[in-house]
Design a protein around this motif. Structure first.
Motif, PDB file in Angstrom:
ATOM      1  N   UNK A 145      10.897   4.361  -9.825  1.00 26.92           N
ATOM      2  CA  UNK A 145       9.592   3.763 -10.111  1.00 26.92           C
ATOM      3  C   UNK A 145       9.787   2.319 -10.532  1.00 26.92           C
ATOM      4  N   UNK A 146       8.980   1.434  -9.957  1.00 28.99           N
ATOM      5  CA  UNK A 146       9.000   0.022 -10.337  1.00 28.99           C
ATOM      6  C   UNK A 146       7.582  -0.395 -10.705  1.00 28.99           C
ATOM      7  N   UNK A 147       7.472  -1.400 -11.570  1.00 34.94           N
ATOM      8  CA  UNK A 147       6.168  -1.876 -12.029  1.00 34.94           C
ATOM      9  C   UNK A 147       6.052  -3.351 -11.679  1.00 34.94           C
ATOM     10  N   UNK A 148       4.907  -3.727 -11.139  1.00 39.43           N
ATOM     11  CA  UNK A 148       4.677  -5.117 -10.806  1.00 39.43           C
ATOM     12  C   UNK A 148       3.276  -5.332 -10.280  1.00 39.43           C
ATOM     13  N   UNK A 149       2.996  -6.568  -9.866  1.00 39.30           N
ATOM     14  CA  UNK A 149       1.685  -6.921  -9.340  1.00 39.30           C
ATOM     15  C   UNK A 149       1.704  -6.850  -7.823  1.00 39.30           C
ATOM     16  N   UNK A 150       0.735  -6.133  -7.251  1.00 39.47           N
ATOM     17  CA  UNK A 150       0.634  -6.016  -5.804  1.00 39.47           C
ATOM     18  C   UNK A 150       0.001  -7.283  -5.239  1.00 39.47           C
ATOM     19  N   UNK A 151       0.636  -7.859  -4.244  1.00 35.28           N
ATOM     20  CA  UNK A 151       0.119  -9.058  -3.578  1.00 35.28           C
ATOM     21  C   UNK A 151       0.154  -8.847  -2.075  1.00 35.28           C
ATOM     22  N   UNK A 152      -0.779  -9.484  -1.391  1.00 30.63           N
ATOM     23  CA  UNK A 152      -0.785  -9.494   0.070  1.00 30.63           C
ATOM     24  C   UNK A 152      -0.337 -10.868   0.517  1.00 30.63           C
ATOM     25  N   UNK A 153       0.638 -10.905   1.423  1.00 29.93           N
ATOM     26  CA  UNK A 153       1.175 -12.166   1.911  1.00 29.93           C
ATOM     27  C   UNK A 153       0.842 -12.286   3.391  1.00 29.93           C
ATOM     28  N   UNK A 154       0.319 -13.441   3.786  1.00 30.68           N
ATOM     29  CA  UNK A 154      -0.035 -13.645   5.180  1.00 30.68           C
ATOM     30  C   UNK A 154      -1.488 -13.281   5.427  1.00 30.68           C
ATOM     31  N   UNK A 155      -1.873 -13.297   6.701  1.00 30.76           N
ATOM     32  CA  UNK A 155      -3.257 -13.047   7.081  1.00 30.76           C
ATOM     33  C   UNK A 155      -3.402 -11.665   7.703  1.00 30.76           C
ATOM     34  N   UNK A 156      -4.561 -11.067   7.468  1.00 29.45           N
ATOM     35  CA  UNK A 156      -4.846  -9.785   8.103  1.00 29.45           C
ATOM     36  C   UNK A 156      -5.022 -10.012   9.593  1.00 29.45           C
ATOM     37  N   UNK A 157      -4.727  -9.110  10.446  1.00 30.87           N
ATOM     38  CA  UNK A 157      -4.352  -7.725  10.160  1.00 30.87           C
ATOM     39  C   UNK A 157      -2.855  -7.529   9.961  1.00 30.87           C
ATOM     40  N   UNK A 158      -2.111  -8.614   9.869  1.00 35.24           N
ATOM     41  CA  UNK A 158      -0.654  -8.509   9.767  1.00 35.24           C
ATOM     42  C   UNK A 158      -0.139  -8.925   8.393  1.00 35.24           C
ATOM     43  N   UNK A 159      -0.934  -8.721   7.366  1.00 35.40           N
ATOM     44  CA  UNK A 159      -0.505  -9.089   6.016  1.00 35.40           C
ATOM     45  C   UNK A 159       0.639  -8.183   5.567  1.00 35.40           C
ATOM     46  N   UNK A 160       1.554  -8.763   4.820  1.00 39.11           N
ATOM     47  CA  UNK A 160       2.667  -8.011   4.251  1.00 39.11           C
ATOM     48  C   UNK A 160       2.297  -7.627   2.827  1.00 39.11           C
ATOM     49  N   UNK A 161       2.517  -6.368   2.497  1.00 39.71           N
ATOM     50  CA  UNK A 161       2.216  -5.874   1.154  1.00 39.71           C
ATOM     51  C   UNK A 161       3.488  -6.004   0.321  1.00 39.71           C
ATOM     52  N   UNK A 162       3.378  -6.674  -0.829  1.00 41.12           N
ATOM     53  CA  UNK A 162       4.552  -6.895  -1.671  1.00 41.12           C
ATOM     54  C   UNK A 162       4.221  -6.561  -3.121  1.00 41.12           C
ATOM     55  N   UNK A 163       5.258  -6.254  -3.885  1.00 38.23           N
ATOM     56  CA  UNK A 163       5.123  -6.002  -5.310  1.00 38.23           C
ATOM     57  C   UNK A 163       5.997  -7.017  -6.034  1.00 38.23           C
ATOM     58  N   UNK A 164       5.386  -7.879  -6.847  1.00 44.47           N
ATOM     59  CA  UNK A 164       6.130  -8.870  -7.629  1.00 44.47           C
ATOM     60  C   UNK A 164       6.474  -8.253  -8.974  1.00 44.47           C
ATOM     61  N   UNK A 165       7.770  -8.208  -9.257  1.00 42.98           N
ATOM     62  CA  UNK A 165       8.249  -7.665 -10.519  1.00 42.98           C
ATOM     63  C   UNK A 165       8.992  -8.750 -11.282  1.00 42.98           C
ATOM     64  N   UNK A 166       9.412  -8.448 -12.495  1.00 41.13           N
ATOM     65  CA  UNK A 166      10.197  -9.424 -13.261  1.00 41.13           C
ATOM     66  C   UNK A 166      11.592  -9.598 -12.682  1.00 41.13           C
ATOM     67  N   UNK A 167      12.012  -8.704 -11.788  1.00 42.40           N
ATOM     68  CA  UNK A 167      13.335  -8.798 -11.169  1.00 42.40           C
ATOM     69  C   UNK A 167      13.283  -9.308  -9.736  1.00 42.40           C
ATOM     70  N   UNK A 168      12.105  -9.658  -9.253  1.00 45.04           N
ATOM     71  CA  UNK A 168      11.978 -10.157  -7.891  1.00 45.04           C
ATOM     72  C   UNK A 168      10.829  -9.493  -7.162  1.00 45.04           C
TER      73      UNK A 168
END
Length: 109
Positions: free
Chosen positions: A35-58
């Motif tokens: 389990x990791x904790x972080x903020x969910x961000x979408x990178x890029x434009x839809x419909x091809x956005x990349x889903x990422x989780x920003x954590x304190x470790x990267x």
């Protein structure tokens, strides 16, 4: 050996050296789920956005989460359970999502 045979040997040796230099070891995966904790961000434009989780470790690229859910949870702090996936640099580590749980309902701006 004649010139043609030497040329073939040299070309084959060069290809073998190039393949060996290009081969990369995949990043180690975590055994089992984590389990990791972080903020969910979408990178890029839809419909091809990349889903990422920003954590304190990267940052982790999330797989296995649909775009609709990701858009709804965007900029929220989440607890994500899944398995780390092997990647090759320069990509961010990938994380296959099994479960997502909000840590807070507040969004960060």
């Amino acid at each position: 050996m004649n010139i043609a045979a030497r040329t073939r040997v040299a070309v084959l040796a060069g290809i073998a050296a190039l393949l060996a230099a290009c081969a990369q070891q995949p990043a180690p995966t975590l055994s089992g789920t984590t389990t990791i904790v972080g903020m969910l961000v979408l990178k890029g434009a839809e419909p091809h956005a990349t889903v990422a989780l920003r954590t304190d470790k990267g940052e982790y690229i999330l797989t296995g989460i649909d775009q609709t859910t990701a858009a709804r949870l965007q900029r929220q702090i989440l607890r994500v359970t899944g398995v780390a996936q092997p990647v090759r640099p320069p990509q961010a580590p990938a994380f296959e999502v099994y479960a997502v749980e909000p840590v807070s309902s507040e969004t960060t701006r």
